[in-house]
Design an enzyme around this catalytic site. Structure first.
Site, PDB file in Angstrom:
ATOM      1  N   ASP A 256      -3.001 -32.079 -17.400  1.00  0.00           N
ATOM      2  CA  ASP A 256      -3.209 -31.660 -16.134  1.00  0.00           C
ATOM      3  C   ASP A 256      -2.095 -32.302 -15.289  1.00  0.00           C
ATOM      4  O   ASP A 256      -1.709 -31.275 -14.415  1.00  0.00           O
ATOM      5  CB  ASP A 256      -4.491 -32.094 -16.006  1.00  0.00           C
ATOM      6  CG  ASP A 256      -5.146 -31.436 -14.521  1.00  0.00           C
ATOM      7  OD1 ASP A 256      -4.679 -30.232 -14.270  1.00  0.00           O
ATOM      8  OD2 ASP A 256      -5.644 -32.302 -13.705  1.00  0.00           O
TER       9      ASP A 256
ATOM     10  N   TYR B 238     -12.145 -35.180 -20.040  1.00  0.00           N
ATOM     11  CA  TYR B 238     -12.866 -34.084 -19.241  1.00  0.00           C
ATOM     12  C   TYR B 238     -14.313 -33.575 -19.877  1.00  0.00           C
ATOM     13  O   TYR B 238     -15.067 -33.223 -19.195  1.00  0.00           O
ATOM     14  CB  TYR B 238     -12.050 -32.783 -19.556  1.00  0.00           C
ATOM     15  CG  TYR B 238     -10.850 -32.696 -18.495  1.00  0.00           C
ATOM     16  CD1 TYR B 238      -9.930 -33.405 -18.092  1.00  0.00           C
ATOM     17  CD2 TYR B 238     -10.932 -31.377 -17.662  1.00  0.00           C
ATOM     18  CE1 TYR B 238      -9.072 -33.390 -17.253  1.00  0.00           C
ATOM     19  CE2 TYR B 238     -10.018 -31.109 -16.608  1.00  0.00           C
ATOM     20  CZ  TYR B 238      -9.149 -32.024 -16.452  1.00  0.00           C
ATOM     21  OH  TYR B 238      -8.078 -32.010 -15.448  1.00  0.00           O
TER      22      TYR B 238
ATOM     23  N   LYS C 224      -0.607 -43.106 -23.542  1.00  0.00           N
ATOM     24  CA  LYS C 224      -0.486 -44.532 -22.981  1.00  0.00           C
ATOM     25  C   LYS C 224      -0.988 -45.454 -24.132  1.00  0.00           C
ATOM     26  O   LYS C 224      -2.033 -46.223 -24.076  1.00  0.00           O
ATOM     27  CB  LYS C 224      -1.630 -44.779 -21.658  1.00  0.00           C
ATOM     28  CG  LYS C 224      -0.759 -44.131 -20.493  1.00  0.00           C
ATOM     29  CD  LYS C 224       0.319 -44.997 -19.953  1.00  0.00           C
ATOM     30  CE  LYS C 224      -0.291 -46.083 -19.336  1.00  0.00           C
ATOM     31  NZ  LYS C 224       0.918 -46.920 -18.567  1.00  0.00           N
TER      32      LYS C 224
ATOM     33  N   ASP D 109       3.307 -42.249 -18.315  1.00  0.00           N
ATOM     34  CA  ASP D 109       4.006 -42.586 -16.807  1.00  0.00           C
ATOM     35  C   ASP D 109       5.630 -42.502 -16.784  1.00  0.00           C
ATOM     36  O   ASP D 109       6.033 -41.914 -15.869  1.00  0.00           O
ATOM     37  CB  ASP D 109       3.254 -43.985 -16.355  1.00  0.00           C
ATOM     38  CG  ASP D 109       3.588 -45.030 -17.387  1.00  0.00           C
ATOM     39  OD1 ASP D 109       3.649 -44.559 -18.470  1.00  0.00           O
ATOM     40  OD2 ASP D 109       3.725 -46.258 -17.021  1.00  0.00           O
TER      41      ASP D 109
ATOM     42  N   ASP E   2       1.366 -29.894 -13.360  1.00  0.00           N
ATOM     43  CA  ASP E   2       1.255 -29.770 -11.983  1.00  0.00           C
ATOM     44  C   ASP E   2       2.764 -30.313 -11.509  1.00  0.00           C
ATOM     45  O   ASP E   2       3.327 -29.527 -10.630  1.00  0.00           O
ATOM     46  CB  ASP E   2       0.410 -30.521 -11.114  1.00  0.00           C
ATOM     47  CG  ASP E   2      -0.896 -29.592 -10.506  1.00  0.00           C
ATOM     48  OD1 ASP E   2      -1.138 -28.798 -11.473  1.00  0.00           O
ATOM     49  OD2 ASP E   2      -1.483 -29.766  -9.644  1.00  0.00           O
TER      50      ASP E   2
HETATM   51  C1  IPM Z   1      -6.119 -26.953 -14.106  1.00  0.00           C
HETATM   52  C2  IPM Z   1      -6.989 -27.466 -12.911  1.00  0.00           C
HETATM   53  C3  IPM Z   1      -8.466 -27.456 -13.507  1.00  0.00           C
HETATM   54  C4  IPM Z   1      -8.220 -28.843 -14.364  1.00  0.00           C
HETATM   55  C5  IPM Z   1      -9.597 -27.672 -12.490  1.00  0.00           C
HETATM   56  C6  IPM Z   1      -9.702 -26.544 -11.528  1.00  0.00           C
HETATM   57  C7  IPM Z   1     -10.978 -27.996 -13.269  1.00  0.00           C
HETATM   58  O1  IPM Z   1      -6.591 -28.499 -12.141  1.00  0.00           O
HETATM   59  O2  IPM Z   1      -6.369 -26.050 -14.507  1.00  0.00           O
HETATM   60  O3  IPM Z   1      -4.928 -27.333 -14.212  1.00  0.00           O
HETATM   61  O4  IPM Z   1      -8.339 -30.092 -13.784  1.00  0.00           O
HETATM   62  O5  IPM Z   1      -8.081 -28.378 -15.655  1.00  0.00           O
HETATM   63 MG    MG Z   2      -4.639 -28.951 -12.723  1.00  0.00          MG
END
Ligand code: IPM
Ligand code: MG
Length: 367
Positions: free
Chosen positions: A252, A144, A195, A228, A256
């Protein structure tokens, strides 16, 4: 006796952000009135909302306000209106700037499957029921922020995009410690993901996490897993995990995925924490895991629970009010137990509430 003043900065942001943060505001006001606490709330612009007024995703003034607060609660950043802006001017940059400059290197993302809502998951109930994992994501390093980065022209009219994935041992140590310390308060078990089969930085990650464990956390169980494989295992048998430790990018994606196991992105809070400063204060930012959801913005149907649970995390981790945190959490549980739902988690036989009605219902359970 004078009351201790706690400064909270609210940054509602974009999309459904303002609607869900409005419910948090009501709850903070309730605490001020009924638990004789002294929260001082301030509210300001961030993300697209700030771009529209100030031409930048976050102004220096707001940034300094966030430095001076005891906790920052953010709604969401971004939306289609600002999608065509140059990369460095996009709403999301506000979030990345806050994370980087407040040095919020530890991102805690719980994924809890509320028993009342197992049916909301796309997975079989027996796989997810009772699920309670915590993703500890490194938040200020890795790909990032690594340099060099950019898009550059090369020969033959081609272009090359570059990002750099980098970690130092001390960056790995401090996030590993957060995971291990947390493990002691949970099931004493950490799964660290990388990884290391293809990336040198992955080998370093694995070795340094292991060193931290061997030195100071001998009694914590540590497993290493390729990222993975972890993604796959999260779907196959998520309850094998307690704490998952990962770098910025893998964290990240895995967070999710873990969030969706619970069936309802609308319920999951997150905390981003920095190191203790000279005065023993930990900088922090709290936000729901979900985004700005522009498709449902302004309709009073968004689920405010993720943001309300973010306040609950703030009460626990930054504001030294664990009792109030528990109180708020059980109020949320009670409302769900009684069958109240927002649209996103609605199912047959339940009672659908709007965003503001859900906030009111939770407040009524605080009493
Ligand atoms: C998160 C989001 C952010 C990230 C974006 C909005 C920059 O996906 O907080 O998980 O990638 O960290
Ligand atoms: Mg995210």
């Amino acid at each position: 006796m004078t009351k201790k003043t706690r400064k909270i900065l609210l940054l509602p942001g974009d999309g459904i952000g303002p609607e869900v943060v409005a419910e948090v505001k009501k709850i903070i006001n309730w605490f001020n009135k009924n638990r004789s606490l002294d929260f001082k709330m301030e509210e300001d612009l961030v993300g697209g909302a700030s771009i529209d007024v100030n031409k930048v995703p976050i102004t220096d003034e707001v940034f300094y306000k966030s430095l001076e607060s005891d906790a920052v609660i953010l709604g969401a950043c971004g939306g289609p209106k600002w999608d065509n802006l140059e990369f460095s001017k996009r709403p999301e940059r506000a979030l990345l700037k806050l994370r980087k400059e407040l040095k919020l290197f530890a991102n805690l993302r719980p994924a809890i499957c509320f028993k009342q809502l197992v049916d909301a998951s796309t997975l079989k109930p027996e796989i997810v029921s009772g699920l309670d994992i915590m993703i500890v994501r490194e938040l200020t390093g890795g790909i990032y922020f690594g340099e060099p980065r950019g898009i550059e022209p090369i020969e033959n009219n081609e272009r090359r995009g570059v990002n750099t994935h980098t970690y130092t041992s001390s960056e790995i140590h401090r996030i590993a410690k957060v995971a291990f310390d947390l493990a002691k308060k949970r099931k004493n078990k950490v799964t660290s993901c990388e990884k290391s089969n293809v990336m040198e930085a992955g080998i370093l990650w694995r070795e340094e996490v292991q060193k931290v464990k061997d030195k100071d956390y001998k009694n914590v169980e540590l497993n290493h897993m390729l990222a993975d494989n972890c993604a796959m295992q999260l779907l196959r048998n998520p309850k094998q995990f307690d704490i998952i430790l990962a770098d910025n990018l893998f964290g990240d994606m895995l967070s999710d995925e873990a969030a969706m196991l619970t069936g309802s992105l609308g319920l999951l809070p997150s905390a981003s924490l920095g190191a203790k400063d000279k005065n023993g204060k930990i900088r922090s930012l709290y936000e729901p895991v979900h985004g700005s959801a522009p498709d449902i913005a302004g309709k009073n149907i968004a689920n405010p629970i993720a943001t309300i649970m973010s306040l609950s995390m703030a009460l626990k981790y930054s504001l030294d009010l664990p009792k109030e945190s528990d109180l708020l959490e059980s109020a949320v549980q009670n409302v769900l137990n009684e069958g109240f739902r927002t649209k996103d988690i609605m199912s047959v036989g339940k009672k659908e509430l709007s965003t503001s009605q859900m906030g009111d219902a939770i407040i009524s359970k605080l009493k």
